[in-house]
Design an enzyme around this catalytic site. Sequence first.
Site, PDB file in Angstrom:
ATOM      1  N   LYS A  75     103.823  96.733  71.548  1.00  0.00           N
ATOM      2  CA  LYS A  75     102.606  97.004  72.139  1.00  0.00           C
ATOM      3  C   LYS A  75     101.330  96.498  71.517  1.00  0.00           C
ATOM      4  CE  LYS A  75     100.761 101.103  74.662  1.00  0.00           C
ATOM      5  NZ  LYS A  75     100.798 102.567  74.697  1.00  0.00           N
ATOM      6  N   SER A 150     100.743 104.212  79.537  1.00  0.00           N
ATOM      7  CA  SER A 150     100.074 102.935  79.476  1.00  0.00           C
ATOM      8  C   SER A 150     100.962 101.759  78.645  1.00  0.00           C
ATOM      9  CB  SER A 150      98.943 103.063  78.038  1.00  0.00           C
ATOM     10  OG  SER A 150      99.482 103.718  77.093  1.00  0.00           O
ATOM     11  N   SER A 174     102.656 108.123  77.546  1.00  0.00           N
ATOM     12  CA  SER A 174     102.700 106.438  77.753  1.00  0.00           C
ATOM     13  C   SER A 174     103.700 105.746  77.374  1.00  0.00           C
ATOM     14  CB  SER A 174     101.536 106.106  76.837  1.00  0.00           C
ATOM     15  OG  SER A 174     100.268 106.254  77.569  1.00  0.00           O
TER      16      SER A 174
END
Lengths: 474, 100, 475
Positions: A75, A150, A174
């Site tokens: 990420k 996210s 997330s």
Amino acid sequence: MKSATQIAADVRSGASSAAAELERTLSVIAERNEELNVFLHVDIDGARAAAADVDARIANGDNVGPLAGVPIAIKDNLCQVGIPTTCSSKILEGWRPPYNATVIERIVAAGAVPVGKTNLDEFAMGSSTENSAFGPSRNPLDPTRVPGGSSGGSAAAVASNMTSLSLGSDTGGSIRQPAALCGLVGVKPTYGLVSRYGLIAFASSLDQIGPFSKTVADSALLLEVLAGHDPKDSTSLPEASPSLVAHVNDGVAGQRIGLVRELFDGADESVVTAVRAAAAALREAGAKIVDLSIPELELTLSAYYLIAPAEASSNLARYDGVRYGLRVKADDVTAMMEATRTAGFGAEVKRRIMLGTYALSAGYYDAYYGQALKVRTLTINAFARAYEQVDLLLGATTPSVAFKFGAKTADPMAMYLNDVFTIPTNLAGDPALSVPFTTGEEGLPIGVQLLGPGRSEARLFAAARVLEIADGRP
Amino acid sequence: MSDAISRDEVAKVARLARLILSDTELDIYTEQLGLILEHARDMNSLDLADVIPTAHPFGVTNVVREDVVTPSLDRDTVLAMAPDAQDHRFAVPRILGEAP
Amino acid sequence: MTLPDDWEMVVGLEVHTELLTKSKLFCGCQNHFGSEPNTNICPVCLGLPGSLPVLNREAVDFAMRIGMALHSTIAPSTFHRKNYFYPDQSKDYQISQYDLPINSGGYLDLPDGSRVSIERAHMEEDTGKSTHLGGSGRLAGADSSLVDYNRCGVPLVEIVSGPDIRSSAQARTYAAELRGILIATGASDGRLEEGSMRFDANVSVRRSGQPFGTRCEIKNLNSLRSLQRAIEYEALRQVELLEGGGVVRQETRHWDENLGETSTLRVKEDADDYRYFRDPDLVDLAPDQAWQDRVRAALSPMPAQRRGEVVALLREPSDAQLDAVEVVIDLGLEKYVHAVADASGDAGLAVARVANELAADVDHVANLSTESFVATVLMEQRGELSATQAKTVLGEVLASGGDPHAIAASKGFEQLSADTLGSTVASLIDAHPDEWQRYREGDEKLAQFFIGQVMKLTRGQANGKAVIAELQARR
């Protein structure tokens, strides 16, 4: 698509090589990344060098660790030396960290090959990746739908078979929410189990790094590598990484599992059905299912949307155009900071910064932030009481299957409500995971959520494995 | 339209946060923040007077490191990140006021 | 300068001291004054995204030592973030202790017997340093600024006094005494000129018996002299303002050492909303009894106690002697005085030699063993060395070490024989009959005249006390 466990075994045995596994990953990325917008940056040269290093060490007879030759997606809110790290924000565009996050050090030491940085909602604020400054990622299972957020890019990387593992971060859901929407296992570990050093902070008291994978065993494998004390993080638990892989097949016989009404009430019919079916499957495997109500959880959304923005308003102050990242020129330093932040942050980030600034400001602190901290206490106490009665809790991960682009962008509150089932455990600091279980509308995956008290990851994996088998993935 | 936060308060918060809002944005944020804060008021349905606030779920105390010097970053690497640097320092336009 | 009758100043001081740790408060970068700009910086103190602070144990020890020396209560504490945007602050917030400081309460007793209460002594991190380009090098009028973050994250303790100080002289004494304490704890080097201690003064005035007036804060005073002058000026300014019918505005003021006046720096604004909240990257600090005991056991005696121990060696000390004791304590050289006293020597003479000769060459005191010092003082005391000779011997030992007896011998500082002294005094009495007559009639001042004459004739070899004894014997 091979599991990470299989790849590592093949690479170690010589049946495959890190280079071969990487090339397969790179070819899928080349094929699908343009369509899905998963990776913001693919570090082809670095990954090839890392894979060659793993292969050389194996040729040399070295013990290359549990993730030998496994390509992994990162990420883009995790710092990696020399690799552009943006948090999907214009304000950090072009910034290359001079240091590694602890989790990067750990996966590389375990033989993994980081292949690149995945898209996210800007600064991890969002539930769909629609808040990325570099465009949304698409759900590989239905590209007209969001992958969740996210950590949507990291979820999409695994769901599209680019990699078997990826790293995400979970502040209010997330990891678990995109895992549910993309049909993956996603884990939010106990607060402090995984070092946050090098994770670009959204809300420090809530953020945790965790794994995505297709199988329960793969997530356990990766989390074992990630976990364990780190002296660089003051909030890192002072203990060694727990044994997880060894317990994946422990089953749930004799476990008491609470089916929590507040963790699926209001969800779509298909989701409620899936949760009830999961309860039945766990009962079938020998667990005792207890119906529970934890009314305090209904207040957690409000508390979360004050606490997380309050911390974020301070964490994101440093993006001021002075030391790194974007600068928009102006005559004086205050005007420069304003111009930089105004141009560099997107609408959702601004909204949360303002919300948090307001919640902490003189005259409002007690009414908002202070009140939210008290609700946090109630949440922690309520979970603790529940865990006196049961070993684990069961609920939904999300209220619905993956939604269409634009479905919730007009109304922030509607988007926030997507996190209603995942937020409570972040406030408590306890672990939870999402595991795919049955499908809903248009065959899209549904995730059910398992929650446990602090340090109960092994039990969570064992219960998730039971559901995985029951759902036809032996 | 919620009365949880006024347009002036939103403007003040934006200044504190070093953000510039257009008039339209000011209207939109006033409404959106108002709705969120309105929702937050459901916390007031509880009597929380005797509840001790929890800022952090982490129970460990006294986390310290020994007083040992570790290598610093290479200055050229660091200054290469800077939008503007001069004389081995980070350059900024004029500062209007003293630090508080 | 004093305030007009029936006016009183009310002063509280906030003293920031940098701690003498090797590394910074929350990272391993070197804590060092004078390094090349931006060479002591890392992801943590530069506030790079993703970095996290970890507290330096030694800084906690120093903070506790300071608290113990100030009779504070050491309590469980937390770190907060003070949020404000400023370029010298790498995270745009400062990590500081807020509602739960490590040290709360306490007091500091001044040598004059007055007591100043301590409200708190808490830990926080220092900011970077800006250099201003264009204009006069000051912030106002500069075109741009350059920032060096070497100092950013250096550990500070801020010691906040109660509003108990009532004169600029008392403020200075408090600051000096506190400086001595900080040096004695080992927490600070007390180097004001390097900014390792900085003073902020909160000053207000009132007519006697009236409630406190509106206060102004004078920021960043960096010498004891500036502190005293600035407070004096500011209190007078406020009195004149109020007597002229004006009102004091709450503001921060700057002291201009050259102009000798304070001026407005910034007016307190509504925008000063620091949005303090607990730093979620750091955990609670609650040193247990064992930790506190370990720190307390390592604490050296404080200046007040050490001063008392030296003064107790003196019989009816004069003001000049007390001033000399101050110098001895300030330099931490009282072991020399104690060594002389232990050898049944003259402590007063020892204090004088330390406060003058040793103080003049303090960088070389390591060359002078207490044994050598005692030997020199005893030689002087016994009249084997004159004062001048004793000073020369001490100077020599300080400069390059060596044995004082050998040095005295090599310099030819032989004892002036009693016969020689006697004949010298006799010849002087003959040569100065008027002076001798007046001395005999009780004019003690003339003893100095004769001593001076003897010194001249013996080229400083005589001992003043021996001369007086000789004079008195002939009186």
